[in-house]
Design an enzyme around this catalytic site. Structure first.
Site, PDB file in Angstrom:
ATOM      1  CG  HIS A 160     -16.769  36.007  44.862  1.00 32.74           C
ATOM      2  ND1 HIS A 160     -16.258  37.208  45.271  1.00 32.74           N
ATOM      3  CD2 HIS A 160     -17.625  36.290  43.842  1.00 32.74           C
ATOM      4  CE1 HIS A 160     -16.777  38.189  44.548  1.00 32.74           C
ATOM      5  NE2 HIS A 160     -17.600  37.665  43.674  1.00 32.74           N
ATOM      6  CG  ASP A 196     -16.576  40.017  38.776  1.00 29.45           C
ATOM      7  OD1 ASP A 196     -17.035  39.096  38.080  1.00 29.45           O
ATOM      8  OD2 ASP A 196     -17.214  40.604  39.680  1.00 29.45           O
ATOM      9  CG  HIS A 198     -19.320  41.455  42.685  1.00 25.45           C
ATOM     10  ND1 HIS A 198     -19.862  41.110  41.458  1.00 25.45           N
ATOM     11  CD2 HIS A 198     -20.323  42.040  43.391  1.00 25.45           C
ATOM     12  CE1 HIS A 198     -21.144  41.458  41.436  1.00 25.45           C
ATOM     13  NE2 HIS A 198     -21.451  42.028  42.584  1.00 25.45           N
ATOM     14  CG  ASP A 285     -19.816  41.392  37.498  1.00 24.71           C
ATOM     15  OD1 ASP A 285     -19.988  40.605  38.449  1.00 24.71           O
ATOM     16  OD2 ASP A 285     -18.686  41.769  37.132  1.00 24.71           O
ATOM     17  CE1 TYR A 324     -22.568  38.251  38.374  1.00 24.89           C
ATOM     18  CE2 TYR A 324     -23.437  36.114  37.719  1.00 24.89           C
ATOM     19  CZ  TYR A 324     -22.472  36.863  38.345  1.00 24.89           C
ATOM     20  OH  TYR A 324     -21.386  36.238  38.924  1.00 24.89           O
TER      21      TYR A 324
HETATM   22  N1  LIG Z   1     -28.514  40.627  45.545  1.00 25.29           N
HETATM   23  C1  LIG Z   1     -27.628  39.855  44.713  1.00 25.29           C
HETATM   24  C2  LIG Z   1     -26.884  38.812  45.512  1.00 25.29           C
HETATM   25  C3  LIG Z   1     -25.433  38.910  45.201  1.00 25.29           C
HETATM   26  N2  LIG Z   1     -24.696  37.747  45.554  1.00 25.29           N
HETATM   27  C4  LIG Z   1     -23.249  37.878  45.460  1.00 25.29           C
HETATM   28  C5  LIG Z   1     -22.789  38.412  44.135  1.00 25.29           C
HETATM   29  C6  LIG Z   1     -21.760  37.506  43.560  1.00 25.29           C
HETATM   30  C7  LIG Z   1     -21.169  38.055  42.281  1.00 25.29           C
HETATM   31  C8  LIG Z   1     -20.188  37.131  41.709  1.00 25.29           C
HETATM   32  S1  LIG Z   1     -19.203  37.774  40.396  1.00 25.29           S
HETATM   33 ZN   LIG Z   2     -19.035  39.873  40.017  1.00 25.62          ZN
END
Ligand SMILES: NCCCNCCCCCS
Ligand SMILES: [Zn+2]
Length: 344
Positions: A160, A196, A198, A285, A324
């Site tokens: 990110h 990932d 995201h 994740d 996570y």
């Molecule tokens: N409600 C959860 C907050 C999420 N914050 C961004 C997620 C980042 C993922 C990185 S792989």
């Molecule tokens: Zn992620």
């Protein structure tokens, strides 16, 4: 499979994350590193090596120098104001503001450089981020010299992080730093496959105008998933980079059958681009038990993921991104690497 790890990746011990309107213990916690090491050991990956120090040059080959200086000084600047809490952005140059100047005050600078309010800066953040990119670069060095696969246990993650932006728990884009170093070592094209949950908005932004890095990402649809404002299928790269960004946004609830079907399409795109190295931004994740994500891969599906990634037939560097579900993260990561070895 060479495993590279540094205990300094645990130097960042943030206490707070703004989540659901509350300050909670961060999802991206140092315990993830220990659980991954335990899972790797349990799966027979017992040879773990420490990284060499690669300095700032590889970071500055990807990230803006003022941004790097901001990351190095933010915590001290914040503390100099007598602040008790951790450094969290709370104001941004929004769509209705010109935002052409970088404020001198740390609050304004946080807003200039932060993607969101989910990532606090605290003591040890810069040190951990430096160790994390050293892990990536040392794992890359093994792949480039020995051709064999390697896993860099990077923490904080990186995908990110953009040229001059941190967030989503990321500060230096480890995969981008590794790809740039690989190209500078003589390769002509590198593929970064981001698995990932995201979208790797930072990695996309860094390479979107370039054709020497093919960025491919399979992720939760940004219409409903972080990072929300990037990662759509019509983002295909710009200028020389047109066609070298490939996004596969998928709906929440996507399971293994669809996910693997899309993985094969991603592999085909990588194969036709004539890449000499595959860097996998390995977030796990996508796991059905992940607390902040929404795909439904089961633990065993990560074995299949590894097998299929081996099928790409390229020298492969795995770099840790998200994941996570801390109790299962070690098994899920070990399964990918075990599957990769089975498929090789
Ligand atoms: N409600 C959860 C907050 C999420 N914050 C961004 C997620 C980042 C993922 C990185 S792989
Ligand atoms: Zn992620």
């Amino acid at each position: 499979m060479r495993i590279v790890h540094s205990e300094t990746t645990k130097a960042r011990r943030a206490r707070t994350e703004l989540d659901g309107g509350q300050l909670v213990p961060p999802w991206e916690c140092p315990e993830r590193v220990d659980m991954i090491l335990a899972g790797l050991r349990q799966a027979g990956f017992t040879e773990v090596v420490a990284p060499a120090e690669h300095g700032l040059a590889p970071v500055l080959a990807v990230h803006d120098a003022y941004y790097v200086e901001f990351l190095a000084s933010c915590w001290d600047d914040w503390r100099a104001l007598g602040r008790e809490g951790e450094a969290i952005a709370w104001i941004w140059p929004t769509r209705t503001m010109p935002g052409r100047r970088i404020p001198r005050c740390v609050d304004g600078r946080l807003g200039h450089y932060a993607l969101g309010a989910d990532t606090a800066i605290c003591a040890g953040t810069f040190e951990a981020a430096m160790a994390s990119k050293d892990v990536a670069l040392s794992a890359l060095a093994h792949v480039l010299t020995d051709g064999g696969p390697a896993f860099g246990l990077c923490r904080p993650p990186g995908h990110h992080a953009a040229v001059d932006q941190f967030g989503g728990y990321c500060f230096f884009n480890n995969a981008a730093v590794a790809a740039q170093r690989a190209l500078e070592s003589g390769l002509s094209r590198v593929a970064i496959l981001d698995v990932d949950f995201h979208h790797g908005n930072g990695t996309q932004q860094i390479f979107e105008a370039r054709s020497d890095v093919l960025f491919v990402s399979i992720h939760g649809d940004p219409m409903t998933c972080f990072p929300y404002f990037m990662g759509h299928a019509d983002e295909v790269g710009e200028g020389d980079g047109a066609g070298y960004t490939v996004n596969y946004p998928l709906p929440e609830g996507t399971g293994a059958e669809v996910w693997f079907h899309v993985l094969e399409a991603a592999k085909a795109r990588i194969a036709e681009a004539g890449c000499e190295l595959l860097i996998v931004s390995l977030g796990v994740d996508t796991f059905e038990g992940d607390p902040i994500s929404a795909f439904r891969l089961a633990g065993d599906d990560f074995l299949e993921m590894g097998r299929r990634l081996a099928g790409a037939g390229l020298p492969t560097l795995f770099l840790m991104e998200g994941g996570y579900a801390v109790a299962e993260i070690g098994t899920n990561v070990a399964n990918v690497l075990t599957g990769f070895e089975q498929g090789s």
